[in-house]
Write an enzyme that holds these catalytic residues in place. Sequence first.
Site, PDB file in Angstrom:
ATOM      1  CG  HIS A  51      57.597  12.499  -6.135  1.00  0.00           C
ATOM      2  ND1 HIS A  51      57.847  13.517  -5.254  1.00  0.00           N
ATOM      3  CD2 HIS A  51      58.181  11.403  -5.602  1.00  0.00           C
ATOM      4  CE1 HIS A  51      58.547  13.049  -4.233  1.00  0.00           C
ATOM      5  NE2 HIS A  51      58.765  11.774  -4.432  1.00  0.00           N
ATOM      6  CB  SER A  83      59.326  16.206  -6.615  1.00  0.00           C
ATOM      7  OG  SER A  83      57.928  16.063  -6.617  1.00  0.00           O
ATOM      8  CG  ASP A 134      60.588  10.870  -1.484  1.00  0.00           C
ATOM      9  OD1 ASP A 134      61.257  10.129  -0.745  1.00  0.00           O
ATOM     10  OD2 ASP A 134      60.110  10.497  -2.573  1.00  0.00           O
TER      11      ASP A 134
END
Length: 190
Positions: free
Chosen positions: A41, A14, A134
């Site tokens: 992301h 990310s 995540d």
Amino acid sequence: MRAKKYKAVIIGASAGALEALSLILPALEREFDMPVFVIVHVPPGKRSVLAEIFAAKCRLQAIEPEDKQPIKSGVIYFAPPNYHMLIEDKVTIALSSDEEVLFSRPSIDVSFESAADVWGDELIGVILTGANHDGAKGLSAVAKAGGMTIVQDPKSAYAAAMPEAAIKACPHPLVVPLDQIASHLSSIAS
């Protein structure tokens, strides 16, 4: 001669992903004979240029797959924005617009869990820099399936939250400095 154990690599990142991936993906040789799935992301409504950027930098082909795209070795697949990238079986990618997970679609956890279900102990999961957790659950699924788990050393991460969460979630991941991950993957693939 014994067949190679690992058949696929999945990478999640990310915040700081572009820089981290720029040290890993261009270093993979043309002979790297596993598919590489990359989940980053990307805000919904934004067009991702990751596949284009890495297609120009890498020896391997880099693409953003379509739904039901066939999986080929030596190709880097970037999850498209606003879709979860699922590994349907060893030959097909599926795209899903199911609900966001941890405010993300694509979700790293969703992709990792589907890949772990398909490849089991033949999968290498890699978690890189990121500012949320995540990927921790997904990397844990890779570990439970018997796959190899690699986490970027949080000290070398732009954002340490994601690698730290992955380290806590996995029994014994290999914690590797960012500048050594590409050579580690190449040595496994050869």
